[in-house]
Design a protein around this motif. Structure first.
Motif, mmCIF file in Angstrom:
data_model
loop_
_atom_site.group_PDB
_atom_site.id
_atom_site.type_symbol
_atom_site.label_atom_id
_atom_site.label_comp_id
_atom_site.label_asym_id
_atom_site.label_seq_id
_atom_site.Cartn_x
_atom_site.Cartn_y
_atom_site.Cartn_z
ATOM 1 N N TYR A 47 -33.534 39.461 -10.052
ATOM 2 C CA TYR A 47 -33.540 38.122 -10.233
ATOM 3 C C TYR A 47 -31.420 38.033 -9.626
ATOM 4 C CZ TYR A 47 -35.944 36.039 -13.522
ATOM 5 O OH TYR A 47 -37.038 35.918 -14.320
ATOM 6 N N PRO A 48 -31.217 36.856 -9.828
ATOM 7 C CA PRO A 48 -29.980 37.178 -8.948
ATOM 8 C C PRO A 48 -28.455 37.597 -10.030
ATOM 9 C CG PRO A 48 -31.455 34.725 -8.621
ATOM 10 C CD PRO A 48 -32.191 35.590 -9.583
ATOM 11 N N THR A 49 -27.227 37.743 -8.959
ATOM 12 C CA THR A 49 -26.816 38.197 -10.798
ATOM 13 C C THR A 49 -25.725 36.931 -11.256
ATOM 14 O OG1 THR A 49 -25.949 39.776 -8.111
ATOM 15 C CG2 THR A 49 -24.670 39.546 -9.702
ATOM 16 N N ILE A 50 -25.852 37.495 -12.411
ATOM 17 C CA ILE A 50 -25.201 36.976 -12.848
ATOM 18 C C ILE A 50 -23.751 37.562 -13.280
ATOM 19 C CG2 ILE A 50 -24.636 36.239 -15.820
ATOM 20 C CD1 ILE A 50 -27.809 37.417 -16.621
ATOM 21 N N THR A 51 -22.921 36.747 -12.615
ATOM 22 C CA THR A 51 -21.610 36.841 -12.426
ATOM 23 C C THR A 51 -20.450 36.325 -13.508
ATOM 24 O OG1 THR A 51 -21.379 34.730 -11.134
ATOM 25 C CG2 THR A 51 -21.781 36.229 -9.739
ATOM 26 N N VAL A 52 -20.601 35.559 -14.620
ATOM 27 C CA VAL A 52 -19.734 35.808 -15.293
ATOM 28 C C VAL A 52 -19.932 36.196 -16.373
ATOM 29 C CG1 VAL A 52 -17.988 33.577 -16.986
ATOM 30 C CG2 VAL A 52 -19.305 32.976 -13.931
ATOM 31 N N GLY A 53 -19.653 36.775 -16.889
ATOM 32 C CA GLY A 53 -19.220 38.167 -18.191
ATOM 33 C C GLY A 53 -18.365 37.814 -18.996
ATOM 34 N N SER A 54 -18.149 38.799 -19.849
ATOM 35 C CA SER A 54 -17.193 38.965 -21.134
ATOM 36 C C SER A 54 -15.833 39.634 -20.535
ATOM 37 C CB SER A 54 -17.863 39.539 -21.896
ATOM 38 O OG SER A 54 -16.600 39.762 -23.576
ATOM 39 N N SER A 55 -15.009 38.228 -20.117
ATOM 40 C CA SER A 55 -13.551 39.460 -19.278
ATOM 41 C C SER A 55 -12.937 39.019 -20.472
ATOM 42 C CB SER A 55 -13.799 38.974 -18.016
ATOM 43 O OG SER A 55 -14.388 39.413 -17.525
ATOM 44 N N MET A 56 -12.389 38.611 -21.523
ATOM 45 C CA MET A 56 -11.377 38.633 -22.162
ATOM 46 C C MET A 56 -9.983 39.198 -21.686
ATOM 47 S SD MET A 56 -13.827 36.987 -23.693
ATOM 48 C CE MET A 56 -14.747 38.005 -25.345
ATOM 49 N N GLU A 57 -10.395 40.684 -21.613
ATOM 50 C CA GLU A 57 -9.454 41.391 -21.309
ATOM 51 C C GLU A 57 -8.509 41.147 -20.365
ATOM 52 O OE1 GLU A 57 -12.813 43.693 -19.809
ATOM 53 O OE2 GLU A 57 -12.519 42.206 -21.107
ATOM 54 N N HIS A 58 -9.196 40.084 -19.605
ATOM 55 C CA HIS A 58 -7.960 40.046 -18.886
ATOM 56 C C HIS A 58 -7.578 38.711 -18.646
ATOM 57 C CE1 HIS A 58 -9.153 43.733 -15.777
ATOM 58 N NE2 HIS A 58 -10.324 43.217 -16.762
ATOM 59 N N VAL A 59 -7.446 38.041 -19.398
ATOM 60 C CA VAL A 59 -6.779 36.600 -19.796
ATOM 61 C C VAL A 59 -5.499 36.635 -19.011
ATOM 62 C CG1 VAL A 59 -5.854 34.711 -20.957
ATOM 63 C CG2 VAL A 59 -8.306 35.238 -21.007
ATOM 64 N N GLY A 60 -4.908 35.601 -18.725
ATOM 65 C CA GLY A 60 -3.059 36.446 -18.089
ATOM 66 C C GLY A 60 -3.051 35.904 -16.770
ATOM 67 N N PHE A 61 -3.866 36.471 -15.579
ATOM 68 C CA PHE A 61 -4.278 36.415 -14.201
ATOM 69 C C PHE A 61 -5.294 35.305 -14.079
ATOM 70 C CE2 PHE A 61 -3.577 41.362 -15.685
ATOM 71 C CZ PHE A 61 -2.092 41.574 -15.081
ATOM 72 N N LYS A 62 -4.602 34.883 -12.725
ATOM 73 C CA LYS A 62 -5.261 33.723 -12.286
ATOM 74 C C LYS A 62 -6.763 34.582 -11.922
ATOM 75 C CE LYS A 62 -2.259 32.826 -8.693
ATOM 76 N NZ LYS A 62 -1.823 32.002 -8.126
ATOM 77 N N GLY A 63 -7.530 33.702 -11.533
ATOM 78 C CA GLY A 63 -8.846 33.821 -11.367
ATOM 79 C C GLY A 63 -9.625 34.364 -11.903
ATOM 80 N N VAL A 64 -9.224 34.749 -13.553
ATOM 81 C CA VAL A 64 -10.829 35.433 -14.718
ATOM 82 C C VAL A 64 -11.224 33.970 -15.174
ATOM 83 C CG1 VAL A 64 -10.586 36.622 -17.216
ATOM 84 C CG2 VAL A 64 -8.759 37.032 -14.824
ATOM 85 N N THR A 65 -12.834 34.600 -15.025
ATOM 86 C CA THR A 65 -13.770 33.129 -15.118
ATOM 87 C C THR A 65 -14.387 34.765 -16.786
ATOM 88 O OG1 THR A 65 -13.643 31.912 -13.628
ATOM 89 C CG2 THR A 65 -15.119 32.306 -14.623
ATOM 90 N N TRP A 66 -14.573 33.602 -17.702
ATOM 91 C CA TRP A 66 -15.382 34.758 -18.718
ATOM 92 C C TRP A 66 -16.311 33.583 -19.792
ATOM 93 C CZ3 TRP A 66 -13.740 32.795 -23.524
ATOM 94 C CH2 TRP A 66 -12.492 31.957 -23.941
ATOM 95 N N VAL A 67 -16.973 34.206 -20.410
ATOM 96 C CA VAL A 67 -17.682 33.197 -21.641
ATOM 97 C C VAL A 67 -17.402 34.379 -23.038
ATOM 98 C CG1 VAL A 67 -19.910 32.312 -20.375
ATOM 99 C CG2 VAL A 67 -20.003 34.567 -21.176
ATOM 100 N N ARG A 68 -17.547 33.250 -24.261
ATOM 101 C CA ARG A 68 -16.980 34.180 -25.455
ATOM 102 C C ARG A 68 -17.753 35.263 -25.725
ATOM 103 N NH1 ARG A 68 -15.225 28.992 -26.557
ATOM 104 N NH2 ARG A 68 -13.425 28.936 -27.009
ATOM 105 N N PHE A 69 -17.918 36.365 -25.946
ATOM 106 C CA PHE A 69 -18.967 37.591 -26.385
ATOM 107 C C PHE A 69 -20.360 37.449 -26.649
ATOM 108 C CE2 PHE A 69 -20.843 40.516 -29.154
ATOM 109 C CZ PHE A 69 -20.205 41.478 -28.230
ATOM 110 N N GLU A 70 -20.180 36.222 -27.697
ATOM 111 C CA GLU A 70 -21.792 36.052 -28.909
ATOM 112 C C GLU A 70 -22.317 34.845 -27.476
ATOM 113 O OE1 GLU A 70 -17.736 33.236 -30.432
ATOM 114 O OE2 GLU A 70 -18.409 35.584 -29.657
ATOM 115 N N SER A 71 -21.755 34.374 -27.230
ATOM 116 C CA SER A 71 -22.397 33.633 -26.472
ATOM 117 C C SER A 71 -23.337 34.021 -25.229
ATOM 118 C CB SER A 71 -21.364 32.199 -24.785
ATOM 119 O OG SER A 71 -21.070 31.774 -25.844
ATOM 120 N N LEU A 72 -23.038 34.992 -24.342
ATOM 121 C CA LEU A 72 -22.973 36.410 -23.623
ATOM 122 C C LEU A 72 -24.595 36.939 -24.602
ATOM 123 C CD1 LEU A 72 -22.999 37.326 -21.149
ATOM 124 C CD2 LEU A 72 -21.676 39.097 -21.716
ATOM 125 N N VAL A 73 -23.796 37.068 -25.678
ATOM 126 C CA VAL A 73 -25.277 37.878 -26.392
ATOM 127 C C VAL A 73 -26.920 36.744 -26.417
ATOM 128 C CG1 VAL A 73 -26.765 38.813 -28.948
ATOM 129 C CG2 VAL A 73 -24.198 39.714 -27.807
#
Length: 239
Positions: A58-84
């Motif tokens: 399958y194609p790569t799922i590129t957006v995951g759970s990345s809240m730990e990097h919030v504060g830096f430019k470019g960080v893109t995330w979905v909520r933990f429960e949304s990903l589940v």
């Protein structure tokens, strides 16, 4: 086989689906935002090649759970429960048309908790497809890693060496800095412990593309061994 390139009639019975999953997040000033996704996609692609028509990539799922990097430019995330919920829906959808297994090839530590929940929630309640979470930096891999690197962190010498082994052009060599930072980004944000976004050790003398290539070979072989354990009828071709 790549799912985007086949028809419905090309799909064999009891096939195994491989789904690379990573992140879009900062990896210091020198590595691409898609580092985790690039590595996961590379590993899954090599494994698909070894199984000659018996797995569906399958194609790569590129957006995951990345809240730990919030504060830096470019960080893109979905909520933990949304990903589940998203990943559970994905597995359920494949169960309707005959998948024998769904394997998430995960290159991002921030996805680990969500994927573990997905696999347990699905497997404890369904017989097929059997879901498997393969984390690229599992204990077998990190133990092997110690042959080459003093530690493993984020955007450090390990990830830089791996990316350099895939493509040296992906590393911004003029932006590599010598840094050693400790911090647990499972409990605090990266920006709270590292102004560069790098966790662990990064030094020019530790960046070795040949070590990255050795590590990738080990990861690919380790994933293939796990597939043989979880899906005994699956046979790979010589690599």
């Amino acid at each position: 086989m790549r799912v985007l390139e086949v028809t419905r009639d090309d799909i064999p019975k009891d096939f195994i689906i491989l789904i690379p999953i990573g992140s879009i997040e900062q990896h210091g000033p020198h590595l691409p935002l898609g580092t985790d996704s690039i590595i996961a996609e590379y590993v899954a692609g090599e494994v698909e090649r070894r199984f000659s028509g018996k797995v569906l990539l399958y194609p790569t799922i590129t957006v995951g759970s990345s809240m730990e990097h919030v504060g830096f430019k470019g960080v893109t995330w979905v909520r933990f429960e949304s990903l589940v919920h998203y990943l559970l829906d994905l597995v359920e959808s494949t169960s309707a048309w005959g998948a024998g297994g769904v394997v998430f090839v995960n290159g991002h530590g921030g996805n680990v908790d969500a994927l573990n929940i997905v696999v347990k929630s699905w497997n404890y309640n369904h017989d097929k497809p059997r879901a498997l979470h393969y984390y690229i930096y599992n204990p077998r891999v990190t133990n092997f890693m110690k042959r080459f690197f003093p530690s493993f962190g984020h955007a450090d010498a390990v990830e830089t060496s791996i990316i350099a082994s895939i493509s040296k052009d992906l590393v911004r060599w003029d932006r590599v800095v010598d840094v050693e930072v400790s911090g647990n980004i499972n409990v605090v944000r990266a920006i709270d412990v590292s102004s560069t976004g790098i966790i662990g050790t990064l030094r020019r003398d530790l960046i070795k593309p040949e070590f990255g290539a050795e590590l990738l070979r080990f990861i690919i072989d380790d994933l293939i061994n796990q597939l043989r354990i979880y899906y005994p009828t699956l046979e790979s071709t010589p690599g």
